[in-house]
Design an enzyme around this catalytic site. Structure first.
Site, mmCIF file in Angstrom:
data_model
loop_
_atom_site.group_PDB
_atom_site.id
_atom_site.type_symbol
_atom_site.label_atom_id
_atom_site.label_comp_id
_atom_site.label_asym_id
_atom_site.label_seq_id
_atom_site.Cartn_x
_atom_site.Cartn_y
_atom_site.Cartn_z
ATOM 1 N N ASP C 68 -6.220 54.782 -19.184
ATOM 2 C CA ASP C 68 -7.676 54.446 -19.211
ATOM 3 C C ASP C 68 -8.407 55.268 -20.683
ATOM 4 O O ASP C 68 -9.328 54.760 -21.005
ATOM 5 C CB ASP C 68 -8.278 55.460 -18.074
ATOM 6 C CG ASP C 68 -8.002 54.528 -16.795
ATOM 7 O OD1 ASP C 68 -7.335 53.449 -16.878
ATOM 8 O OD2 ASP C 68 -8.588 54.831 -15.755
ATOM 9 N N GLY C 69 -8.083 56.512 -20.995
ATOM 10 C CA GLY C 69 -8.679 57.254 -22.072
ATOM 11 C C GLY C 69 -8.648 56.320 -23.564
ATOM 12 O O GLY C 69 -9.476 56.081 -24.091
ATOM 13 N N LYS C 170 -30.853 73.401 -12.654
ATOM 14 C CA LYS C 170 -30.309 74.615 -12.758
ATOM 15 C C LYS C 170 -28.955 74.876 -12.555
ATOM 16 O O LYS C 170 -28.508 74.449 -11.136
ATOM 17 C CB LYS C 170 -31.024 75.906 -12.251
ATOM 18 C CG LYS C 170 -32.422 76.092 -12.667
ATOM 19 C CD LYS C 170 -33.077 77.374 -11.735
ATOM 20 C CE LYS C 170 -34.575 77.242 -11.841
ATOM 21 N NZ LYS C 170 -34.711 77.582 -13.374
ATOM 22 N N ASP C 172 -24.204 74.039 -14.350
ATOM 23 C CA ASP C 172 -23.571 74.068 -15.335
ATOM 24 C C ASP C 172 -23.764 72.876 -16.311
ATOM 25 O O ASP C 172 -23.571 73.042 -17.701
ATOM 26 C CB ASP C 172 -21.905 74.152 -15.024
ATOM 27 C CG ASP C 172 -21.475 75.488 -14.547
ATOM 28 O OD1 ASP C 172 -22.522 76.473 -14.376
ATOM 29 O OD2 ASP C 172 -20.489 75.579 -14.236
ATOM 30 N N TYR C 185 -15.135 62.008 -13.701
ATOM 31 C CA TYR C 185 -15.740 63.389 -14.022
ATOM 32 C C TYR C 185 -16.822 63.412 -12.405
ATOM 33 O O TYR C 185 -16.855 64.394 -11.831
ATOM 34 C CB TYR C 185 -16.356 63.630 -15.320
ATOM 35 C CG TYR C 185 -16.794 65.130 -15.452
ATOM 36 C CD1 TYR C 185 -16.233 66.123 -14.207
ATOM 37 C CD2 TYR C 185 -17.414 65.477 -16.141
ATOM 38 C CE1 TYR C 185 -16.475 67.375 -14.717
ATOM 39 C CE2 TYR C 185 -17.720 66.977 -16.628
ATOM 40 C CZ TYR C 185 -17.321 67.932 -15.820
ATOM 41 O OH TYR C 185 -17.539 69.247 -16.025
#
Lengths: 285, 285, 285, 285
Positions: C68-69, C170, C172, C185
């Site tokens: 896929d990348g 707020k 990551d 992701y």
């Protein structure tokens, strides 16, 4: 040295017969007497079966042929007797029935030599209080669950730990799980895995209305009290997913560590993490 | 009886001055000597401040004015000395700084009478091994985190517990948290709350690629070893979210319970569950 | 009728050679010209390779050999040209490279007969604004990610949708994902799966400090603006997990639907749900 | 121009009376006739109440005094008539009853001037098939839920989307939610928030046994079919959490977009995101 071994099996499972005969044959060589539970005795054409309730008081070890559910129901019958249980899975690997049928002969050798290892698992006592009365008492290996009926509105569960208010959960239900039960319903509800021998319980709300209500791990010697508040609805209490009853408004469910515990015979060839990796497919995505 | 008390404050916080003066005034009445940390001494116009590193070895109690972050950094300076810490929050209620400024006078009375209660919190030692070398050692109150850089691909973290393989996590990172740290980064990553005095750690993957990888609670005396596998990417180690360093491919991070522990002075007026309910808004949806 | 086909491959993958030769041989029979990307041409000993950037403007179809990348990076080179892409996975089944090497001959027949089906996938444009300047512009098939550095404190991301304030996260980081990217992701961060052709985006916070901050699905024609607030820390912008850059405090990342889209050649033998079931092991626990 | 307005209220709510009188008074000035639902008419001492079922066919606008639950039950009575509904919450802000009692006078001005805005919300039809028979048909604004009884073992729900197999969920239940319903039960079960006007549904399993089973957003015109497989257990179907019935083994629940839709009068002073931030406490942790 072992003198008597009891054997239970999942009801009418076609593979139980052959394994039960193998056990009888192998253990007789060691002069170990085998007591078969009624249904299993009948299945293999023996007349001298024993009632499931009577076996634990007479034997030094119990072998269960079946899945985790079968083992859990036998553990309840053993109660405080702490007879070790060897779980042999007839289908897929279980968290509790970690020995496969192929591994059974090897395990029987270890049993014959009295060289097996035990994993000691805590159990919980759950008591249902109605006003001043105690209306039910249950001992569980996995979990105690309070659950609203499908048509019920959200219920309020006022929960205290050692007399201190923890939270009044508004949710579909609440799971109080032992480390052993943490990989069961608790995991499906978003709770953590707890390594078997940690002295702790986990309290996990089921579909909480308050999104910040998250599973909390508390000390296993804590006394948990859950006061269930509702009006016309139907609310259930369930022990190990197997035994249940309706609750009435205002009932208090008390959960605390039991004097009973379950002593599982461990497979020498696989550890807990390996079972975890296999059951949860951690090798794959 | 207390003889000397050290005071630290969040750098340049406008409210620290007044509270520090109140502490000095009140404790001097009891003939308790107050040692102010350098920056704070300067802020209130005193010349005889002490280096933050020197205070713990000289005092019987430490007062921290600030937030949880300030307290955590002081805890690291205390190390194995186990001087009790009283945390006074200058802003919102903290998990560790549970005393408000309004409650400070009452707490000073308790301190003067030596009648305060302590909540004993375990700490972790994290050691970074590179080949045969030990290249870093850190003591933390909250958590040890391994994190990939923003542009890095997913990293592999081969994790063992007491020498047994747990899982090779493919994830953004991994959090090893104490019960104290469980309400911090661990909670944001989906981990459970753990009651402070439970003897356990929680290992929580951050955004795991394997969706069945779930937080696991293990025994606090376990030795956790994480071997980090990657190629050209940037991977970081962080202690308590405050101190960090780059890891190299093949580095092993070892985490185990520390001999050091943090002894927090508890507010007599609120228990842990109350702090939890307030911080997580459990009164509301 | 197809006249020219371009072929790209994952760099130096040992299996690419044989498949590329099979493609050349089969398509030449149909008088379809095959343009090999430079690296691949070199790998199979041909001298007339083409630059990866030049191929999309000259061909009617592109075949990608890899994962896929690899396909995602080719999609970025195609940009607004909308040449169809056939993804052939060299390893495990991919969400985008759904054709296996065994299925390639059959697919080449369909290509020869011009009888393949297309799944049309939306892409996003992301623009980085710094004051009045536009300092970067990216087109993505999967996702746009804003991520704090490993040592950074929590960052504030003030997020507006069509000019209206959504939330100041707020966390990551923040993921803005297309339906195509939802299984990447976004899924690891707790976001939902979105069926490929739904006209929507999903905004998913990464480890949000506010536990009630949950993924939200918005209309694909919405303009998302994220103002990143931080002080000394390091914050990154990443496009499709492949291209990144540092952000400065106050930078605004604008995300909106792109005019470009990616047209994937579908395998006739498996549908999206089958790929989902396989990739996520829905057959097992 | 509006000629007739219907008013419903939460049963026996003490505050309904005063608001109903205010509505009557204000609208009569504009020569708008007000039809009160039976129970409400009785509560304020009027004799000419109307049956709740008869009102929608006669009026140009409906005002509901109560919470989201009250509004949802009125929406079901409106069915395909698409009369706009103004929801006025008598307690806390609702997702659907977004106008407070203080804002009611201002809204009545807008109504008098016919200047209000509408948010159009899709509804779902759910049909229960038993063999060749259709044994039930329901129209919902929020969600359709299939749920196992508290004592039941895990049930299998074989789910197809547009005739293609999606997954056979092993879970406590399954929620099919509209965007409007996404902030309800779906959110508690881990599903995403979906902006109201997105043409999509979300299918969210409740406590799935397979941990990789995650909420999936599909096209709103899709036909969802769920075949429920179980043996002796009790399984329920619920529409909008208000109307339910038992299912039999082998029943198929078909869900598809309804011709009916609900047209909500929007508050001019707050948008959807503001309601979201308030209801989910996004201002706090």
């Amino acid at each position: 040295m072992l003198k008597k071994v009891g054997v239970y099996a999942k009801k009418n499972h076609p593979d139980a017969e052959q394994l039960a005969l193998m056990i009888c044959e192998r253990l007789k060589k060691e002069n170990i007497e085998v007591l078969l539970e009624d249904g299993l005795a009948e299945q293999i054409g023996q007349v001298n079966g024993f009632s499931g309730e009577d076996i634990p008081g007479q034997v030094d070890l119990i072998i269960v042929l079946g899945g985790d559910g079968t083992l859990i129901s036998v553990a309840r019958q053993i109660g405080e007797l702490t007879v070790p249980i060897l779980g042999v899975n007839l289908g897929r690997l279980g968290f509790l029935t970690e020995v496969t049928r192929d591994e059974l002969p090897g395990m029987l050798e270890l049993i014959a030599r009295d060289e097996f290892q035990i994993s000691d698992r805590m159990m919980l006592d759950a008591i249902i209080h109605r006003g001043d009365q105690e209306v039910g008492r249950y001992t569980v290996l996995n979990d105690v669950v309070i659950n609203k009926g499908a048509l019920a509105r959200i219920i309020d569960m006022e929960t205290c730990v050692d007399g201190r208010h923890l939270s009044t959960y508004k949710a579909d239900g609440l799971i109080i799980s032992t480390p052993t039960g943490s990989t069961g319903y608790n995991l499906a509800a978003g709770g953590p895995i707890i390594y078997p021998e940690i002295n702790s319980l986990v309290i996990s709300p089921i579909c909480p209305h308050m999104l910040t209500n998250r599973p909390i791990v508390v000390w296993s010697r804590s006394k948990i009290e859950i006061k269930v508040k509702f009006e016309d609805d139907v609310v259930f209490f369930t022990a190990d997913g197997q035994v249940g009853r309706k609750l009435l408004p205002g009932d208090v469910v008390e959960v605390r560590r039991s004097e009973a515990r379950t002593r599982l015979v461990s497979s020498p060839s696989k550890d807990y993490f390996e079972i975890l990796r296999t059951k949860l497919s951690w090798g794959e995505r």
